[in-house]
Enzyme design. Structure first.
Site, PDB file in Angstrom:
ATOM      1  N   ASP A   1       0.812  -1.232   0.000  1.00 40.66           N
ATOM      2  CA  ASP A   1       0.000   0.000   0.000  1.00 40.66           C
ATOM      3  C   ASP A   1       0.837   1.269   0.000  1.00 40.66           C
ATOM      4  O   ASP A   1       0.418   2.311   0.518  1.00 40.66           O
ATOM      5  CB  ASP A   1      -0.963   0.019   1.216  1.00 40.66           C
ATOM      6  CG  ASP A   1      -1.887  -1.174   1.207  1.00 40.66           C
ATOM      7  OD1 ASP A   1      -2.228  -1.643   0.110  1.00 40.66           O
ATOM      8  OD2 ASP A   1      -2.247  -1.642   2.296  1.00 40.66           O
TER       9      ASP A   1
ATOM     10  N   LYS B   1       1.852   2.222  -5.109  1.00 33.48           N
ATOM     11  CA  LYS B   1       2.401   1.696  -6.377  1.00 33.48           C
ATOM     12  C   LYS B   1       1.463   1.976  -7.544  1.00 33.48           C
ATOM     13  O   LYS B   1       1.882   2.366  -8.629  1.00 33.48           O
ATOM     14  CB  LYS B   1       2.627   0.171  -6.256  1.00 33.48           C
ATOM     15  CG  LYS B   1       3.561  -0.227  -5.143  1.00 33.48           C
ATOM     16  CD  LYS B   1       3.611  -1.729  -4.946  1.00 33.48           C
ATOM     17  CE  LYS B   1       2.354  -2.344  -4.381  1.00 33.48           C
ATOM     18  NZ  LYS B   1       2.028  -1.973  -3.011  1.00 33.48           N
TER      19      LYS B   1
ATOM     20  N   GLY C   1      -4.643  -4.143  -3.784  1.00 31.35           N
ATOM     21  CA  GLY C   1      -5.641  -3.100  -4.042  1.00 31.35           C
ATOM     22  C   GLY C   1      -4.861  -1.865  -4.442  1.00 31.35           C
ATOM     23  O   GLY C   1      -4.189  -1.258  -3.601  1.00 31.35           O
ATOM     24  N   HIS C   2      -4.866  -1.527  -5.705  1.00 26.09           N
ATOM     25  CA  HIS C   2      -4.065  -0.405  -6.218  1.00 26.09           C
ATOM     26  C   HIS C   2      -5.004   0.731  -6.619  1.00 26.09           C
ATOM     27  O   HIS C   2      -5.826   0.576  -7.519  1.00 26.09           O
ATOM     28  CB  HIS C   2      -3.205  -0.872  -7.403  1.00 26.09           C
ATOM     29  CG  HIS C   2      -2.174  -1.894  -7.010  1.00 26.09           C
ATOM     30  ND1 HIS C   2      -1.323  -2.490  -7.897  1.00 26.09           N
ATOM     31  CD2 HIS C   2      -1.854  -2.405  -5.789  1.00 26.09           C
ATOM     32  CE1 HIS C   2      -0.519  -3.328  -7.240  1.00 26.09           C
ATOM     33  NE2 HIS C   2      -0.839  -3.303  -5.967  1.00 26.09           N
TER      34      HIS C   2
ATOM     35  N   GLN D   1       1.861  -5.997  -3.268  1.00 24.99           N
ATOM     36  CA  GLN D   1       2.329  -6.130  -1.879  1.00 24.99           C
ATOM     37  C   GLN D   1       3.619  -5.307  -1.717  1.00 24.99           C
ATOM     38  O   GLN D   1       3.801  -4.327  -2.426  1.00 24.99           O
ATOM     39  CB  GLN D   1       2.537  -7.612  -1.488  1.00 24.99           C
ATOM     40  CG  GLN D   1       1.246  -8.404  -1.380  1.00 24.99           C
ATOM     41  CD  GLN D   1       0.638  -8.815  -2.710  1.00 24.99           C
ATOM     42  OE1 GLN D   1       1.277  -9.461  -3.501  1.00 24.99           O
ATOM     43  NE2 GLN D   1      -0.605  -8.450  -2.946  1.00 24.99           N
TER      44      GLN D   1
ATOM     45  N   THR E   1      -8.426  -3.234  -0.203  1.00 31.56           N
ATOM     46  CA  THR E   1      -9.059  -4.509  -0.545  1.00 31.56           C
ATOM     47  C   THR E   1     -10.050  -4.935   0.520  1.00 31.56           C
ATOM     48  O   THR E   1     -11.115  -5.443   0.219  1.00 31.56           O
ATOM     49  CB  THR E   1      -7.963  -5.589  -0.743  1.00 31.56           C
ATOM     50  OG1 THR E   1      -7.147  -5.176  -1.838  1.00 31.56           O
ATOM     51  CG2 THR E   1      -8.539  -6.959  -1.042  1.00 31.56           C
ATOM     52  N   THR E   2      -9.700  -4.720   1.790  1.00 27.02           N
ATOM     53  CA  THR E   2     -10.544  -5.251   2.865  1.00 27.02           C
ATOM     54  C   THR E   2     -11.196  -4.163   3.717  1.00 27.02           C
ATOM     55  O   THR E   2     -12.065  -4.476   4.531  1.00 27.02           O
ATOM     56  CB  THR E   2      -9.699  -6.142   3.812  1.00 27.02           C
ATOM     57  OG1 THR E   2      -8.640  -5.333   4.317  1.00 27.02           O
ATOM     58  CG2 THR E   2      -9.115  -7.345   3.092  1.00 27.02           C
ATOM     59  N   GLY E   3     -10.777  -2.913   3.577  1.00 31.80           N
ATOM     60  CA  GLY E   3     -11.331  -1.832   4.398  1.00 31.80           C
ATOM     61  C   GLY E   3     -10.808  -1.809   5.824  1.00 31.80           C
ATOM     62  O   GLY E   3     -11.186  -0.950   6.626  1.00 31.80           O
ATOM     63  N   ARG E   4      -9.905  -2.760   6.166  1.00 34.61           N
ATOM     64  CA  ARG E   4      -9.398  -2.801   7.543  1.00 34.61           C
ATOM     65  C   ARG E   4      -8.524  -1.577   7.834  1.00 34.61           C
ATOM     66  O   ARG E   4      -7.795  -1.117   6.950  1.00 34.61           O
ATOM     67  CB  ARG E   4      -8.521  -4.051   7.746  1.00 34.61           C
ATOM     68  CG  ARG E   4      -9.289  -5.347   7.705  1.00 34.61           C
ATOM     69  CD  ARG E   4      -8.361  -6.540   7.847  1.00 34.61           C
ATOM     70  NE  ARG E   4      -7.464  -6.689   6.706  1.00 34.61           N
ATOM     71  CZ  ARG E   4      -6.527  -7.613   6.602  1.00 34.61           C
ATOM     72  NH1 ARG E   4      -6.323  -8.472   7.586  1.00 34.61           N
ATOM     73  NH2 ARG E   4      -5.760  -7.692   5.533  1.00 34.61           N
TER      74      ARG E   4
ATOM     75  N   SER F   1       5.349  12.474  -3.784  1.00 34.54           N
ATOM     76  CA  SER F   1       3.901  12.533  -4.004  1.00 34.54           C
ATOM     77  C   SER F   1       3.263  13.280  -2.844  1.00 34.54           C
ATOM     78  O   SER F   1       3.568  13.016  -1.679  1.00 34.54           O
ATOM     79  CB  SER F   1       3.362  11.109  -4.114  1.00 34.54           C
ATOM     80  OG  SER F   1       1.963  11.117  -4.219  1.00 34.54           O
TER      81      SER F   1
END
Ligand code: GDP
Ligand code: IMO
Ligand code: MG
Length: 429
Positions: free
Chosen positions: A13, A16, A40-41, A230, A306-309, A418
Site C-alpha cells: 500500500d 504503487k 488493491g491499487h 504487496q 481490498t478489505t477496508g481494515r 507525491s
C-alpha cells in the site's frame, strides 16, 4: 530494451498503483508479475477513483498494453467484477488487456481453505485478505493447480472437482463450518456459479503466451514496466515470515513472474511512504499506538483498499528500507504521502535497531525479538501545506532536509515526491 520495475519497499500500500499510472505514458506495456486480488491499487484522476486488484494500473491509457503475467494468480469472478466496473465508467479493458495462459486460477474452495486455515491459527493468524492467495500458491508449488490455459481442456471440470474435493477434505479436517461462511456475501454454491460464468467470459479475453509476447516485444524495441504488488517486507523469503504473502514481491520475482532473464531487468523504482503502514498481523517495530498514529491514519485515509481494515501506522523505518533497497537493487526512490505528515511539528525516523547494548548492523532475522528496540532520530517537521508545490524544488526546507537525510542514508536519489492521491499531485525533480 529492458524491463523497468516499480515495486513497494515496505509492507504494501505504498502507492504503487498511483505511480504506475503516472509512469504509464512512458511505456508500451505494463505487466503484473505476482500476487493476486489481495492487492488493491488505487488510481485517482479527473475526480474519479478506481481500485484495481488484478488488472495492471496502466489500463487507463488506451495505447498501453496491460499484461497479467504467469506469476499472478487470478480469481475470474474478481477479475470480471473489475472489468465490469471499468466498463461502467466507459472503458473497454478487453482492448488492451492480455492474460497469461500460465497464470494459476484461484478456485472458490481456495478462498474457503484460506478462511479455514486462518481460523485454525486463532490469535496467531496472518491477517490474510482471505482471497485464497496462500492455498492457490500452495497448489501451484505442489503441482496441483489449474491454469488459465486449461480452461478449454476437456478434463478441466474433472480436475476442478478433484481439487475441490481435496480442499473440502482438508477444510472438514480443520472443523471449520463452511456452510455458514460467505465469500464476498455469496454462499459457496452461489460463488461457484458466478465463478464458472466468469471462466466462460475469460474466453473473450486475449489469452497469450505472455513470456513469448514480452520477450518478442522487447526485441522489437517496445518498453515494458513491471508492476509489483504487496511490498518487500511481505515477500515470502525476506519478509517478516510467517506474516507475509505467498509470492516473491521483489525484483527477482519479475524474472520468474514474467519469464524475463535477469539481463533484461532495467531500472528499479522503489516506492515508499514518508512513514510506514501495515495491514494484518505481524511485527512492526515503529508502530505508533498513540495520537500520532491515529493522525497518520485519518489524514492518510489508511484503510485497506481490498478489505477496508484500518492500517497500522508508524514512523519511517530506515533499516527496513535499506534492506529492501538491497534486495531489489533499487536505482531510484519515490516518496509517497509526504502531505500526510504536514501537521507534525516534529517527526521521527528509525535509524537502527538496538538489541541489549548493541545497535544491530544487519537487518534482524526475527523482528518479534522482545529485546529489539527501534532507535529514533527526531527531526523538525514542515508543519505546513504542500498544495502550492509543483516541483520538488518548491517543497519547504524541513521536508527537503528529511528527504536529504533519507538520500544520504540510502545513497539513492528521491526522484519523485507525491503530495496527494491524485495523478497530478506528483512532484518531479
Ligand atoms: P498500492 O497498493 O501500493 O497501490 O497503494 P494503495 O492504493 O493500496 O494505497 C495507497 C493509498 O494512498 C490510496 O488510497 C491512494 O489514493 C493514496 N495515496 C497515494 N499517494 C498519495 C499521496 O501522496 N498522498 C495522499 N494523501 N494519499 C496518497
Ligand atoms: P498491495 O498490492 C498490504 C497482507 C495481508 C496479510 C498478509 C498476507 O495493495 O500493496 P494474503 O492475502 O496475501 O494471504 O495476506 O499480507 N497483504 C497486503 N498488505 N497491501 C497488499 O497489497 C497486501 N496483500 C496482502 O494484510 O497481512
Ligand atoms: Mg494496496
Amino acid at each position: 530494451m529492458k524491463v523497468d520495475v516499480i515495486l513497494g519497499l515496505q509492507w504494501g500500500d505504498e502507492g504503487k498503483g498511483k505511480i504506475v499510472d503516472v509512469f504509464t505514458p512512458r511505456y508500451d506495456i505494463i505487466a503484473r508479475f505476482q500476487g493476486g486480488p489481495n492487492a488493491g491499487h488505487t488510481i485517482i484522476f479527473g475526480g474519479q477513483k478506481f481500485v484495481l486488484h488484478t488488472i495492471p494500473s496502466g489500463i487507463f491509457h488506451r495505447k498501453t498494453l496491460n499484461v497479467i503475467g504467469n506469476g499472478v494468480i487470478i480469481d475470474p469472478f474478481i477479475l470480471f467484477r473489475e472489468i465490469d466496473k471499468l466498463r461502467q465508467a466507459g472503458m473497454e479493458p478487453s482492448e488492451n488487456l492480455l492474460v497469461s495462459k500460465r497464470a494459476h486460477l484461484i478456485l472458490p474452495t481456495h478462498r474457503l481453505l484460506d478462511a479455514a486455515l486462518e481460523s485454525e491459527k486463532g490469535v496467531s493468524k496472518i491477517g490474510s485478505t482471505l482471497k485464497g492467495i496462500g492455498p492457490t500458491y500452495t497448489d501451484k508449488y505442489g503441482r496441483n493447480g489449474l491454469r488459465v490455459g486449461n480452461i478449454s481442456d476437456p478434463g478441466f471440470l474433472a480436475r476442478y472437482e478433484q481439487l475441490k474435493a481435496e480442499h473440502l477434505g482438508i477444510i472438514r479436517h480443520t472443523g471449520f463450518d463452511f456452510s455458514r461462511h460467505l465469500l464476498d456475501t455469496l454462499s459457496l454454491d452461489a460463488y461457484e456459479e458466478q465463478w464458472f460464468k466468469s471462466i466462460d467470459r475469460l474466453k473473450e479475453l486475449k489469452i497469450i503466451d505472455s513470456e513469448i509476447f514480452l520477450n518478442t516485444s522487447l526485441d522489437q524495441g517496445k518498453s515494458v514496466l513491471a508492476e509489483g504488488a504487496q511490498g518487500t517486507m511481505l515477500d515470502v523469503d525476506f519478509g517478516s515470515y510467517p506474516f507475509v504473502t505467498s509470492s516473491n514481491t521483489i525484483t527477482a520475482g519479475v524474472c520468474s513472474g514474467l519469464g524475463i532473464s535477469p539481463h533484461r531487468v532495467g531500472k528499479v523504482f522503489g516506492v515508499f511512504k514518508a512513514y510506514c503502514t501495515r495491514v494484518g498481523s505481524g511485527p512492526f517495530p515503529t508502530e505508533l499506538d498513540d495520537a500520532s498514529g491515529e493522525l497518520m491514519r485519518t489524514r492518510g485515509n489508511e484503510f485497506g483498499s481490498t478489505t477496508g481494515r484500518p492500517r497500522r501506522c508508524g514512523w519511517l523505518d530506515l533499516p527496513a528500507l535499506k534492506y529492501s533497497i538491497m534486495l531489489n537493487g533499487v536505482d531510484s526512490l519515490i516518496m509517497m504521502k509526504a502531505d500526510v505528515l504536514n501537521p507534525f511539528a516534529e517527526i521521527s525516523v528509525c535509524t537502527g535497531y538496538q538489541s541489549g547494548e548493541t545497535i544491530l548492523e544487519n537487518f534482524p532475522f526475527d523482528l518479534t525479538d522482545n529485546d529489539l528496540q527501534p532507535v529514533y532520530r527526531e527531526m523538525k517537521g514542515w508543519d505546513s501545506e504542500l498544495g502550492n508545490c509543483t516541483r520538488v524544488s518548491d517543497i519547504p526546507d524541513s521536508l527537503a532536509g528529511y528527504i536529504r537525510f533519507i538520500e544520504d542514508e540510502t545513497n539513492l536519489p528521491v526522484d519523485i515526491v507525491s503530495i496527494g492521491p491524485d495523478r497530478l499531485q506528483t512532484l518531479q525533480r
